[in-house]
Design a protein around this motif. Structure first.
Motif, short mmCIF file in Angstrom:
data_model
loop_
_atom_site.label_atom_id
_atom_site.label_comp_id
_atom_site.label_asym_id
_atom_site.label_seq_id
_atom_site.Cartn_x
_atom_site.Cartn_y
_atom_site.Cartn_z
N THR A 24 37.27 36.62 46.74
CA THR A 24 37.39 36.13 48.11
C THR A 24 38.04 37.19 49.00
O THR A 24 37.62 37.40 50.14
N THR A 42 39.30 29.04 46.48
CA THR A 42 38.24 28.49 47.31
C THR A 42 37.69 27.23 46.65
O THR A 42 37.55 27.18 45.45
N ASP A 65 30.26 33.45 47.57
CA ASP A 65 31.57 33.48 46.91
C ASP A 65 31.70 32.25 46.00
O ASP A 65 31.65 31.13 46.49
N ILE A 66 31.85 32.49 44.73
CA ILE A 66 32.04 31.36 43.81
C ILE A 66 33.34 30.68 44.19
O ILE A 66 34.31 31.33 44.53
N GLU A 70 34.32 29.42 38.74
CA GLU A 70 34.40 30.58 37.86
C GLU A 70 35.27 30.33 36.64
O GLU A 70 35.18 31.05 35.66
#
Ligand code: GDP
Ligand code: MG
Length: 181
Positions: A24, A42, A65-66, A70
């Motif tokens: 991020t 996030t 963006d994961i 993750e």
């Protein structure tokens, strides 16, 4: 005079790697030109758009963006779908995040290929290089070899904090995506 041949490209780019490696932060630095040391995981999926002038053409990078998933170490096919390139990120201060790199690459390649059957261009990011020399990447030849053996088109030591090598890494990725089209 308007150039009617000015082409536009839109590329979906995945940013993957273990939790806390700086995914991020890298995107924020690259797209929004800022950095915050406050850790905030996030939730959901985040997108950011970066527009580049590339020769006479316009390249739009849609960075994915994961967001929290993750921690499971694998993603759904739906998430990877139609991506044209990827950054796989590890944290130079955390060896386990480097060991996870091959797992991320295998997950990606098993779920996503280009129309021609080839894997998508992937650049390896050794992030938090502002934290000092790291034991994993201080031998450039070994990293070159690691990249060749594991199908990365390149690797960069990056810092989201100090703004090191993020533009360079993105340019490398775009160059390879365009070359493979
Ligand atoms: P993510 O879970 O992969 O998205 O990681 P974050 O971007 O949320 O970053 C996790 C933590 O690492 C945060 O506290 C960031 O401030 C910090 N961080 C991210 N990039 C860097 C960097 O380049 N250098 C340093 N020193 N810290 C970083
Ligand atoms: Mg994050």
């Amino acid at each position: 005079m308007q150039n009617n041949h000015n082409k536009e490209h839109l590329y979906k780019i995945l940013v993957i790697g273990d939790l806390g490696v700086g995914k991020t932060s890298i995107i924020k630095r690259y797209v929004h030109h800022n950095y915050s040391p406050n850790y905030r995981a996030t939730i959901g999926v985040d997108f950011a758009l970066k527009v580049l002038n590339w020769d006479q053409e316009t390249v739009r990078l849609q960075l994915w963006d994961i967001a929290g998933q993750e921690r499971f170490g694998n993603m759904t096919r739906v998430y990877y779908r139609e991506a044209k390139g990827a950054f796989i990120v590890f944290d130079v201060t955390r060896p386990a995040s480097f060991e996870a790199i091959t797992k991320w690459k295998e997950d990606l390649d098993s779920k996503l290929t280009l129309a021609n059957g080839k894997p998508v261009a992937t650049v390896l990011l050794a992030n938090k290089c502002d934290q000092g020399r790291d034991v994993l990447t201080n031998n450039g030849i070994k990293m070159e070899q690691f990249c060749q053996e594991n199908g990365f088109v390149g690797w960069y030591e990056t810092s989201a904090k100090e703004n090191i090598n993020i533009d360079e890494a993105a340019n490398c990725l775009v160059k390879h995506i365009i070359a493979s089209e």
